[in-house]
Design a protein around this motif. Structure first.
Motif, short mmCIF file in Angstrom:
data_model
loop_
_atom_site.label_atom_id
_atom_site.label_comp_id
_atom_site.label_asym_id
_atom_site.label_seq_id
_atom_site.Cartn_x
_atom_site.Cartn_y
_atom_site.Cartn_z
N LYS A 40 0.85 -1.20 0.00
CA LYS A 40 0.00 0.00 0.00
C LYS A 40 0.88 1.25 0.00
O LYS A 40 2.04 1.20 0.39
CB LYS A 40 -0.89 0.00 1.24
CG LYS A 40 -2.00 -1.03 1.18
CD LYS A 40 -2.99 -0.81 2.30
CE LYS A 40 -4.04 -1.89 2.31
NZ LYS A 40 -4.28 -2.41 3.66
N PRO A 41 0.32 2.38 -0.43
CA PRO A 41 1.12 3.62 -0.40
C PRO A 41 1.38 4.08 1.03
O PRO A 41 0.63 3.76 1.95
CB PRO A 41 0.24 4.63 -1.15
CG PRO A 41 -1.13 4.06 -1.16
CD PRO A 41 -1.01 2.57 -1.01
N TYR A 43 1.65 7.35 3.32
CA TYR A 43 1.26 8.76 3.36
C TYR A 43 2.19 9.53 4.28
O TYR A 43 2.31 9.20 5.46
CB TYR A 43 -0.20 8.90 3.81
CG TYR A 43 -1.16 8.43 2.73
CD1 TYR A 43 -1.60 9.32 1.75
CD2 TYR A 43 -1.56 7.10 2.65
CE1 TYR A 43 -2.44 8.89 0.73
CE2 TYR A 43 -2.39 6.65 1.63
CZ TYR A 43 -2.83 7.56 0.68
OH TYR A 43 -3.64 7.13 -0.34
N TYR A 44 2.88 10.49 3.70
CA TYR A 44 3.87 11.27 4.44
C TYR A 44 3.18 11.97 5.62
O TYR A 44 2.24 12.74 5.42
CB TYR A 44 4.48 12.32 3.51
CG TYR A 44 5.91 12.69 3.84
CD1 TYR A 44 6.96 12.24 3.06
CD2 TYR A 44 6.20 13.49 4.95
CE1 TYR A 44 8.28 12.58 3.36
CE2 TYR A 44 7.50 13.82 5.25
CZ TYR A 44 8.54 13.37 4.46
OH TYR A 44 9.83 13.70 4.76
N GLU A 46 2.40 14.53 8.79
CA GLU A 46 2.60 16.00 8.89
C GLU A 46 3.62 16.36 9.96
O GLU A 46 4.13 17.47 9.96
CB GLU A 46 1.25 16.72 9.12
CG GLU A 46 0.66 16.59 10.52
CD GLU A 46 0.12 15.20 10.84
OE1 GLU A 46 -0.11 14.92 12.02
OE2 GLU A 46 -0.08 14.38 9.91
N HIS A 110 2.56 2.86 10.15
CA HIS A 110 3.04 2.57 8.78
C HIS A 110 4.54 2.85 8.59
O HIS A 110 5.00 3.06 7.47
CB HIS A 110 2.20 3.32 7.73
CG HIS A 110 0.76 2.91 7.78
ND1 HIS A 110 -0.26 3.65 7.27
CD2 HIS A 110 0.18 1.81 8.34
CE1 HIS A 110 -1.42 3.03 7.48
NE2 HIS A 110 -1.16 1.91 8.14
N GLN A 185 7.19 13.20 -1.40
CA GLN A 185 5.94 12.71 -1.99
C GLN A 185 6.17 12.43 -3.48
O GLN A 185 6.83 13.22 -4.17
CB GLN A 185 4.82 13.73 -1.78
CG GLN A 185 4.34 13.70 -0.33
CD GLN A 185 3.38 14.82 0.02
OE1 GLN A 185 3.38 15.85 -0.63
NE2 GLN A 185 2.59 14.61 1.05
N THR A 205 6.39 0.35 -2.65
CA THR A 205 5.46 1.31 -2.05
C THR A 205 5.70 2.70 -2.65
O THR A 205 6.82 3.03 -3.03
CB THR A 205 5.58 1.35 -0.51
OG1 THR A 205 4.53 2.18 0.01
CG2 THR A 205 6.89 1.90 -0.03
N VAL A 207 5.19 6.86 -2.12
CA VAL A 207 5.02 7.88 -1.07
C VAL A 207 4.00 8.89 -1.55
O VAL A 207 4.15 9.46 -2.64
CB VAL A 207 6.37 8.57 -0.76
CG1 VAL A 207 6.19 9.62 0.33
CG2 VAL A 207 7.42 7.54 -0.36
N LYS A 208 2.95 9.11 -0.74
CA LYS A 208 1.89 10.05 -1.16
C LYS A 208 1.77 11.20 -0.17
O LYS A 208 2.25 11.11 0.94
CB LYS A 208 0.57 9.31 -1.28
CG LYS A 208 0.58 8.32 -2.43
CD LYS A 208 -0.81 7.96 -2.86
CE LYS A 208 -0.77 7.22 -4.20
NZ LYS A 208 -2.09 6.74 -4.58
#
Ligand code: ZN
Length: 208
Positions: A40-41, A43-44, A46, A110, A185, A205, A207-208
Protein backbone atom coordinates in the motif's frame (compact mmCIF):
# COMPACT_ATOMS: atom_id res chain seq x y z
CA UNK A 1 3.07 -10.21 17.54
CA UNK A 2 5.93 -7.83 18.02
CA UNK A 3 8.51 -6.26 15.78
CA UNK A 4 12.05 -6.26 17.13
CA UNK A 5 14.46 -3.99 15.29
CA UNK A 6 18.22 -3.69 15.28
CA UNK A 7 20.01 -0.38 14.80
CA UNK A 8 23.48 0.22 13.37
CA UNK A 9 24.10 -3.38 12.35
CA UNK A 10 26.27 -2.48 9.35
CA UNK A 11 29.51 -0.58 9.94
CA UNK A 12 29.16 1.52 6.79
CA UNK A 13 25.66 2.68 7.78
CA UNK A 14 26.71 3.54 11.34
CA UNK A 15 29.53 5.60 9.82
CA UNK A 16 27.29 7.45 7.34
CA UNK A 17 25.16 8.72 10.23
CA UNK A 18 28.22 9.58 12.30
CA UNK A 19 27.48 6.87 14.87
CA UNK A 20 30.03 4.69 16.65
CA UNK A 21 30.22 1.00 15.88
CA UNK A 22 28.18 -0.66 18.67
CA UNK A 23 29.77 -3.32 20.88
CA UNK A 24 26.45 -5.12 21.26
CA UNK A 25 23.22 -5.01 19.27
CA UNK A 26 21.11 -1.85 19.55
CA UNK A 27 17.52 -2.98 20.00
CA UNK A 28 14.23 -1.15 19.65
CA UNK A 29 10.66 -2.18 18.93
CA UNK A 30 7.80 -1.18 16.72
CA UNK A 31 4.16 -2.07 17.46
CA UNK A 32 2.11 -4.23 15.08
CA UNK A 33 0.30 -1.05 13.99
CA UNK A 34 3.53 0.08 12.31
CA UNK A 35 3.13 -2.51 9.56
CA UNK A 36 2.17 -1.26 6.13
CA UNK A 37 1.00 -4.38 4.31
CA UNK A 38 0.33 -5.42 0.73
CA UNK A 39 2.44 -2.73 -0.98
CA UNK A 40 0.00 0.00 0.00
CA UNK A 41 1.12 3.62 -0.40
CA UNK A 42 2.82 5.42 2.46
CA UNK A 43 1.26 8.76 3.36
CA UNK A 44 3.87 11.27 4.44
CA UNK A 45 2.94 12.32 8.00
CA UNK A 46 2.60 16.00 8.89
CA UNK A 47 4.84 15.77 11.98
CA UNK A 48 8.06 15.18 10.04
CA UNK A 49 9.87 16.91 7.18
CA UNK A 50 12.61 14.29 6.93
CA UNK A 51 11.36 10.71 6.62
CA UNK A 52 14.20 8.37 5.57
CA UNK A 53 14.00 4.92 3.99
CA UNK A 54 16.04 2.02 5.43
CA UNK A 55 15.70 -1.32 3.65
CA UNK A 56 16.26 -4.33 5.91
CA UNK A 57 16.22 -8.11 5.83
CA UNK A 58 13.31 -9.26 8.00
CA UNK A 59 13.25 -12.63 9.76
CA UNK A 60 9.88 -14.15 10.61
CA UNK A 61 10.22 -16.13 13.83
CA UNK A 62 9.19 -19.79 13.62
CA UNK A 63 8.36 -20.64 17.23
CA UNK A 64 8.21 -19.50 20.82
CA UNK A 65 11.37 -19.44 22.89
CA UNK A 66 13.60 -17.60 25.35
CA UNK A 67 17.32 -17.67 25.97
CA UNK A 68 17.91 -19.30 22.60
CA UNK A 69 21.31 -21.00 22.44
CA UNK A 70 23.51 -20.54 19.34
CA UNK A 71 23.20 -24.14 18.17
CA UNK A 72 19.40 -23.83 18.03
CA UNK A 73 19.10 -20.30 16.66
CA UNK A 74 18.47 -21.37 13.06
CA UNK A 75 15.42 -23.36 14.20
CA UNK A 76 13.80 -20.03 15.00
CA UNK A 77 14.03 -18.76 11.42
CA UNK A 78 10.72 -19.42 9.69
CA UNK A 79 11.25 -17.32 6.56
CA UNK A 80 12.94 -14.25 5.17
CA UNK A 81 11.33 -11.11 3.82
CA UNK A 82 12.16 -7.45 3.36
CA UNK A 83 10.93 -4.43 5.25
CA UNK A 84 11.47 -0.71 5.35
CA UNK A 85 12.34 0.82 8.70
CA UNK A 86 10.98 4.27 7.91
CA UNK A 87 12.52 6.82 10.23
CA UNK A 88 11.57 10.42 10.98
CA UNK A 89 15.19 11.54 11.06
CA UNK A 90 14.35 15.04 12.31
CA UNK A 91 12.37 13.69 15.28
CA UNK A 92 15.00 11.02 15.91
CA UNK A 93 17.74 13.65 16.04
CA UNK A 94 15.74 15.68 18.54
CA UNK A 95 15.06 12.58 20.68
CA UNK A 96 18.74 11.59 20.62
CA UNK A 97 19.88 15.08 21.60
CA UNK A 98 17.48 15.20 24.53
CA UNK A 99 18.18 11.61 25.55
CA UNK A 100 14.51 10.74 25.02
CA UNK A 101 13.11 7.43 23.76
CA UNK A 102 12.84 7.52 19.96
CA UNK A 103 9.57 5.61 19.38
CA UNK A 104 7.81 8.60 17.82
CA UNK A 105 10.61 8.71 15.24
CA UNK A 106 10.76 4.97 14.52
CA UNK A 107 7.52 3.25 15.52
CA UNK A 108 4.79 5.51 14.14
CA UNK A 109 1.89 4.20 12.04
CA UNK A 110 3.04 2.57 8.78
CA UNK A 111 6.73 3.03 9.62
CA UNK A 112 7.25 -0.62 8.67
CA UNK A 113 6.25 -1.39 5.06
CA UNK A 114 6.59 -5.17 4.85
CA UNK A 115 6.99 -7.48 1.87
CA UNK A 116 3.72 -9.33 1.18
CA UNK A 117 5.71 -12.52 0.66
CA UNK A 118 8.41 -14.22 2.72
CA UNK A 119 10.67 -16.96 1.35
CA UNK A 120 11.93 -20.12 3.01
CA UNK A 121 15.62 -20.13 3.98
CA UNK A 122 16.07 -23.01 1.54
CA UNK A 123 15.03 -20.70 -1.31
CA UNK A 124 18.08 -18.48 -0.72
CA UNK A 125 21.55 -19.23 -2.09
CA UNK A 126 23.16 -18.57 1.30
CA UNK A 127 21.37 -17.64 4.53
CA UNK A 128 24.65 -16.19 5.84
CA UNK A 129 24.96 -13.86 2.87
CA UNK A 130 21.54 -12.61 1.87
CA UNK A 131 21.76 -10.11 -0.97
CA UNK A 132 19.14 -7.38 -1.24
CA UNK A 133 18.69 -3.96 -2.78
CA UNK A 134 16.44 -0.95 -2.90
CA UNK A 135 15.55 1.21 -5.87
CA UNK A 136 14.12 4.70 -5.49
CA UNK A 137 12.42 5.94 -8.65
CA UNK A 138 14.28 3.30 -10.67
CA UNK A 139 17.75 4.14 -9.28
CA UNK A 140 19.51 1.76 -6.93
CA UNK A 141 20.14 3.51 -3.60
CA UNK A 142 20.95 0.59 -1.28
CA UNK A 143 22.62 -2.75 -1.94
CA UNK A 144 23.20 -5.04 1.01
CA UNK A 145 24.91 -8.31 1.82
CA UNK A 146 23.94 -9.79 5.18
CA UNK A 147 27.47 -11.17 5.67
CA UNK A 148 28.42 -7.55 6.42
CA UNK A 149 26.16 -7.45 9.48
CA UNK A 150 28.10 -6.66 12.65
CA UNK A 151 25.85 -9.16 14.46
CA UNK A 152 24.57 -11.98 12.22
CA UNK A 153 20.99 -13.23 12.30
CA UNK A 154 21.69 -16.18 14.61
CA UNK A 155 23.50 -13.94 17.10
CA UNK A 156 20.63 -11.46 17.04
CA UNK A 157 18.12 -14.22 17.79
CA UNK A 158 20.17 -15.35 20.81
CA UNK A 159 20.69 -11.80 22.02
CA UNK A 160 17.14 -10.46 21.78
CA UNK A 161 15.62 -13.66 23.21
CA UNK A 162 17.43 -13.00 26.49
CA UNK A 163 15.23 -9.95 26.99
CA UNK A 164 12.09 -10.61 24.95
CA UNK A 165 10.41 -14.00 24.72
CA UNK A 166 10.20 -14.81 21.04
CA UNK A 167 6.77 -15.76 19.79
CA UNK A 168 5.84 -17.47 16.58
CA UNK A 169 5.19 -14.80 13.94
CA UNK A 170 7.33 -12.10 15.53
CA UNK A 171 9.40 -10.08 13.06
CA UNK A 172 13.06 -9.24 13.43
CA UNK A 173 14.29 -6.24 11.40
CA UNK A 174 18.02 -6.82 11.12
CA UNK A 175 19.34 -3.32 10.38
CA UNK A 176 20.03 -1.36 7.23
CA UNK A 177 23.14 -1.12 5.06
CA UNK A 178 24.51 2.22 3.89
CA UNK A 179 22.71 4.41 1.40
CA UNK A 180 19.77 5.62 3.50
CA UNK A 181 18.21 8.89 2.45
CA UNK A 182 15.16 11.14 2.54
CA UNK A 183 11.81 10.58 0.85
CA UNK A 184 9.52 13.07 -0.82
CA UNK A 185 5.94 12.71 -1.99
CA UNK A 186 5.82 10.90 -5.32
CA UNK A 187 8.83 8.67 -4.65
CA UNK A 188 8.47 4.99 -5.43
CA UNK A 189 10.52 2.39 -3.55
CA UNK A 190 11.09 -1.16 -4.75
CA UNK A 191 12.95 -3.77 -2.71
CA UNK A 192 14.64 -6.82 -4.20
CA UNK A 193 15.96 -10.05 -2.75
CA UNK A 194 18.30 -12.49 -4.47
CA UNK A 195 16.79 -15.96 -4.27
CA UNK A 196 18.10 -19.18 -5.76
CA UNK A 197 15.84 -18.36 -8.71
CA UNK A 198 17.44 -14.93 -9.19
CA UNK A 199 16.61 -11.34 -8.30
CA UNK A 200 13.05 -11.13 -7.03
CA UNK A 201 10.88 -8.09 -6.43
CA UNK A 202 9.58 -8.33 -2.88
CA UNK A 203 8.29 -4.93 -1.85
CA UNK A 204 6.93 -1.82 -3.54
CA UNK A 205 5.46 1.31 -2.05
CA UNK A 206 4.72 4.81 -3.28
CA UNK A 207 5.02 7.88 -1.07
CA UNK A 208 1.89 10.05 -1.16
ZN1 ZN B 1 16.77 0.49 10.76
Amino acid sequence: MKIICIGRNYAAHAAELGNARPDRPIVFMKPGSAILANNKPFYYPEYSQDIHYELEVVVKIAKNGRHVQPEFALDYVDSIGLGLDLTARDLQQECKEKGHPWEIAKAFDHSAPLSPEFVAPAALPDLDDIEFSLEKNGQEVQHGHSRLMLFPITELICYVSQYFRLQKGDLLFTGTPEGVGPLVQGDELVGYLWTSGGKKEMLRTRVK
